[in-house]
Scaffold this motif. Sequence first.
Motif, short mmCIF file in Angstrom:
data_model
loop_
_atom_site.label_atom_id
_atom_site.label_comp_id
_atom_site.label_asym_id
_atom_site.label_seq_id
_atom_site.Cartn_x
_atom_site.Cartn_y
_atom_site.Cartn_z
N GLN B 26 0.21 -1.28 -0.03
CA GLN B 26 -0.13 0.11 -0.23
C GLN B 26 1.09 0.96 0.27
O GLN B 26 0.27 2.30 -0.73
N VAL B 27 1.85 1.21 0.65
CA VAL B 27 3.22 2.38 0.78
C VAL B 27 3.21 2.23 -0.35
O VAL B 27 3.76 4.31 -1.02
N LYS B 28 3.52 1.62 -1.38
CA LYS B 28 4.52 1.42 -2.28
C LYS B 28 3.41 2.11 -3.74
O LYS B 28 3.14 2.92 -3.79
N ASN B 29 1.94 1.98 -3.20
CA ASN B 29 1.05 2.64 -4.53
C ASN B 29 0.81 3.74 -4.12
O ASN B 29 0.88 4.60 -4.67
N LEU B 30 1.45 4.22 -3.28
CA LEU B 30 0.49 5.12 -2.73
C LEU B 30 1.54 6.26 -3.04
O LEU B 30 1.34 7.50 -3.05
N HIS B 31 2.79 5.81 -3.16
CA HIS B 31 3.99 6.70 -2.80
C HIS B 31 4.21 7.32 -4.57
O HIS B 31 4.24 8.12 -4.78
N ARG B 32 3.35 5.66 -5.25
CA ARG B 32 3.74 5.91 -6.74
C ARG B 32 2.66 7.16 -6.90
O ARG B 32 2.30 8.61 -8.12
N ARG B 33 1.10 7.24 -6.39
CA ARG B 33 0.29 7.54 -6.37
C ARG B 33 0.65 9.62 -6.09
O ARG B 33 0.40 10.61 -6.76
N PHE B 34 1.57 9.44 -5.05
CA PHE B 34 2.29 11.10 -4.70
C PHE B 34 3.02 11.55 -5.60
O PHE B 34 2.91 12.54 -5.84
N LYS B 35 3.89 10.84 -6.22
CA LYS B 35 4.70 11.01 -7.11
C LYS B 35 3.75 11.65 -8.32
O LYS B 35 4.28 12.55 -8.94
N TYR B 36 2.98 10.95 -8.90
CA TYR B 36 1.46 11.68 -10.16
C TYR B 36 1.29 12.59 -9.72
O TYR B 36 1.49 13.73 -10.52
N LEU B 37 1.09 13.00 -8.48
CA LEU B 37 -0.04 14.47 -7.91
C LEU B 37 0.90 14.95 -8.16
O LEU B 37 0.42 16.63 -8.55
N SER B 38 2.46 14.75 -7.72
CA SER B 38 2.98 15.84 -7.36
C SER B 38 4.19 16.59 -8.19
O SER B 38 4.40 17.18 -8.36
N GLY B 39 3.60 15.47 -9.52
CA GLY B 39 4.49 15.52 -11.46
C GLY B 39 5.90 15.49 -10.46
O GLY B 39 6.35 16.44 -11.23
N GLY B 40 6.09 13.79 -9.96
CA GLY B 40 7.63 13.76 -10.36
C GLY B 40 8.02 14.39 -8.82
O GLY B 40 9.30 14.27 -8.51
N GLY B 80 -0.95 25.42 13.10
CA GLY B 80 -1.07 26.50 11.98
C GLY B 80 -0.54 25.28 10.49
O GLY B 80 -0.76 24.45 10.74
N SER B 81 -0.67 25.82 9.32
CA SER B 81 -0.79 25.39 8.37
C SER B 81 0.40 25.29 7.41
O SER B 81 1.26 26.21 7.79
N VAL B 82 0.95 24.70 7.00
CA VAL B 82 1.59 24.96 5.32
C VAL B 82 1.78 24.55 3.83
O VAL B 82 0.89 24.66 3.39
N GLN B 83 2.83 25.11 3.60
CA GLN B 83 1.80 25.34 1.38
C GLN B 83 2.66 23.72 1.17
O GLN B 83 1.71 23.57 0.63
N GLU B 84 4.07 23.05 1.65
CA GLU B 84 3.96 22.12 1.14
C GLU B 84 4.15 21.04 1.59
O GLU B 84 4.25 20.90 3.35
N ILE B 85 3.90 19.62 1.45
CA ILE B 85 4.04 18.30 2.71
C ILE B 85 4.69 17.00 1.29
O ILE B 85 5.29 17.45 0.36
N GLY B 86 5.17 16.21 2.47
CA GLY B 86 6.19 15.62 1.65
C GLY B 86 5.46 14.04 1.73
O GLY B 86 4.55 13.96 2.05
N PHE B 87 6.35 13.12 1.34
CA PHE B 87 5.20 11.92 1.74
C PHE B 87 4.87 11.87 2.45
O PHE B 87 3.97 10.87 2.61
N GLU B 88 6.12 11.87 3.48
CA GLU B 88 5.33 10.89 4.92
C GLU B 88 3.78 11.28 5.55
O GLU B 88 3.40 10.49 6.39
N GLU B 89 3.58 12.92 5.36
CA GLU B 89 2.71 13.62 5.88
C GLU B 89 1.83 13.64 5.40
O GLU B 89 0.53 12.75 5.33
N PHE B 90 1.68 13.00 3.85
CA PHE B 90 0.56 12.62 2.75
C PHE B 90 0.52 11.05 3.85
O PHE B 90 -0.92 10.73 3.56
N LEU B 91 1.50 9.88 4.15
CA LEU B 91 0.66 8.83 4.37
C LEU B 91 0.20 8.82 6.05
O LEU B 91 -0.63 7.91 6.30
N ILE B 92 0.52 9.90 6.78
CA ILE B 92 0.27 10.21 7.60
C ILE B 92 -1.63 10.62 8.32
O ILE B 92 -2.16 10.20 8.60
#
Lengths: 795, 218
Positions: B26-40, B80-92
Amino acid sequence: MIPRVPFRPAPGHRTLMGRGLLMFLIMTLILGTILPLGASSSPDVSSRNGQDNHNHSHRSQDHEGKHHDNKSRKAFPVLEFDYQHVRIPFEIALWVLLASLMKLGFHLIPRLSSIVPESCLLIVVGLLVGGLIKLVGESPPVLDSKVFFLYLLPPIILDAGYFLPIRPFSENLGTILMFAVVGTLWNSFFIGGLLYAVCQIEGANLLRVDLLSCLLFGAIISAVDPVAVLAVFEEIHINELLHILVFGESLLNDAVTVVLYHLFEEFAGVGTVSVVDVFLGILSFLVVSMGGVLVGAIYGFLSALTSRFTSHQRVIEPLFVFMYSYMAYLSAEIFHLSGIMALIACGAVMRPYVEANISHKSHTTIKYFLKMWSSVSETLIFIFLGVSTVAGPHQWNWTFVVMTVILCLVARVLGVVGLTYVINKFRIVKLTTKDQFIIAYGGLRGAIAFSLVFLLDKDHFPDKHMFLTAIITIIFFTVFVQGMTIRPLVDLLAVKKKQETKRSINEEIHTQFLDHLLTGIEDICGHYGHHHWKDKLNRFNKKYIKKCLIAGERSKEPQLIAFYHKMEMKQAIELVESGSGAKLPSAMPSTISLQNIQPKKPADRALPQLSKGREEEIRKILRNNLQRTRQRLQSYNRHTLVADPYEDGWKEILLKKKKIELEKKISQMNNYLTVPAPPSDSPTMARARLASDPQAWRVKPDTDNVPTIKVDLASPQSPESVNVVDEFGKRGGQPQREPEGEDGGLTMKVPSSSGKAPTKADSDDPREQQRLMRCLSDPGPAPDEEEDDDEPFLP
Amino acid sequence: MGAFHSVPTEDNLEDLAERTGFSLEQVKNLHRRFKYLSGGAETLRKENLESISDLAFNPIRKQIIQAFFDKRNFGQNGAGSVQEIGFEEFLIVLANFRPPAPRITEEERETIKREKLRFLFNMHDTDNDGTITLEEYRHVVEELLSSSGAIGKETAKAISDAAMLEVASVTVGQMRPDEFYEGITFEHFQQILKGLDIDSKMSIRFMNVNTSNMRCGK
């Protein structure tokens, strides 16, 4: 000779009397039932036609005597006895009456109804009645399959389908289908095959039973019966998930049963089944089930469309619902499609749209008619099962019957366990062992199996009577043994019961919120799951379907608002019903009202203040415009539905509620200036305006139904203590109107009176004013019924 | 904080899987998705999420996207909020939607429920003062109704008022007329949503299959 139904004398004298009277009534009825029925019920007896019967013969002899005496001059018969021409409706009515009295009678014996489920008692009564008829010397009537399938079964299924809880059903649809299709197939082949193997054993004297017959028998007996499941599960109040799983299975397995039955029946004559036939069978299954659903859906849409135009003929609205559904069933039966699935589809499809279109009273009518019919049907079915048992003819074969019972149980358990293992891989909420046990245990067989066997052709199936005996044994076993023990088992295993909480608006809001949230998350993750498609369907529904099927404004009403209105209406009705502000049922000891949640106005808010004079001016103008009495002459016409005070009353209450709120706002005019005007075509306002439309609105001169509610300053009493200014009671309620553009958008309506309210407002004590005005939107203990669903098409 | 500064290796993914509870697949799949969304790119920005066309019809789109960038959901008591997130936050953030394991203790179930409710609460409580005020709740209802066309603020107001009233009645009970109910605290929130079975309702199925080839409407 007539068996006395025993009853314990109750402590109170009055109860004893009541019970005694009821017992007397029942016994008279039984007597009355037995004799005419025994006289002329069974068709084989028609030739004898009562001439042999004691009662009849006396009278006919009397008749003869009279005739003989007056042969020459026929005297005018003052009193005649002509039973024949009312025979059939008379008997039907008698049976229905007997069934209903039985239902009443059971509850006189208090402990009995809590131990034994009603279905068992009814079968016992049937046995008794059958036995009595036999004693009298006649042969008891048997449950005619045609009557069963065409008249007795549809009401029960329609009731189930119309009130089917769509959300849990659609969420568990995969599981239900697995159980229904795969489970039933497994059961039939397992039982059929093993029975055949048993029949091959030398000692059992069963060699003549061939494979196809066994398989057919297996197919008939493996289907879980909706009538029996409903009857038993209704009383144990099990949690929603299990209920919908077992019940859904019993409904959807009809398609499988129909196909297998016809398949094996066809080929029993021929003797062999080839591969092509198997393939055709599978195809037939798809056609039967999909076709049934399609037919049902078509009729459902037709019914919804029709209900769109019934706003002027409210009286016949329920008729459309019933007739379309019945037509759906019959149409499906024409093509040997699954009638049950057609009925379910019809009811489920038409419900959201019809409910949006029909009046409140039609809704109540539909609900109670369906409940009544299905209840009577169920009772009759069970009684007839008992009577048919006595009627026979039976052919008892120990091996066959015992093996059937054992195999049924084993097959069910194995099937459930095996399927759950597979299903759990795909479910989010897994089924526990306890759940599996209840599902397996809840697989009751009932009258459908019996009727199907009855329909068998004796020539093709020489063992019909043996099958019949076996089926009856199984039915008795499941209904009596399993039906009686399931309740203590449920308690013993501490299975979760149905939660009796009513739907609160917070839960509703969050359910919707969650739907959207989960759809969003699915979209972000990129996989099109359950929520995504549901959302798409909802959007499609809202955009196209609702527009054409729902009349007028309500087509645009979002579900949350519909829910909110429904809740308001319930509270308002409750208000009207509980009378003039007297003590209301207090379930929630809460004195919180709207002012508790309104944010405090900070003291330094700089807003323009309205001068007192201006205020008074505005108020006067509004008052003058609103003063309008509503006494109309009541004209009664059987064909128009006269608005009944309750239905009017709630609209008035709603109007009053709004007025109260607005009155409060007036009092706070010092704090803020404008209140957003309600949009002129919101459904709320439109309906309120409709309420004030003189043509559509008739009110009884007697406005006592509208509660005259008093202000009660020192009242921390019951929650829904309706404390509203008294003036409202005097008039019949005021229409709402936009005041003639005053102060740019200030739309406030004021109760037209010179009473306490304005003077209080003039005083500089808004707090005190607020204390007088209690908001009526306390969500109260609204009487919640089981069908409290106002959900989107696929929630 | 927490964003990857290097290409995620197998160990990183495994570590993440362990921490968030997903399976490695699942993590791998989501990572792929993350890459797709973020345009690499390594990080995801709001615009990336906003451009998902399927989300266009969602009435609470903004809140959902905001939830991904809300520090409170990253599990470290941030605000507060951030402007951009990494994969870890996405997963969390996505871990909040994992279905509960079948055999867990009552206590674990309660914890899971609390976490999910906390996520919901954070979505409503936009100013992070610990309570959902009437205004915030009203905003929620308005957003929900916004997809249904011109319903008007009045009805939304009425509904949110009624809902707030209900919360107050259920949680506080008796209040004197001059007392004021500040807002829904987290405890009250838990109380009123008790009947919803949030642990099973607020879950989606995370596929074990490769979903990056499925059209997502970008």
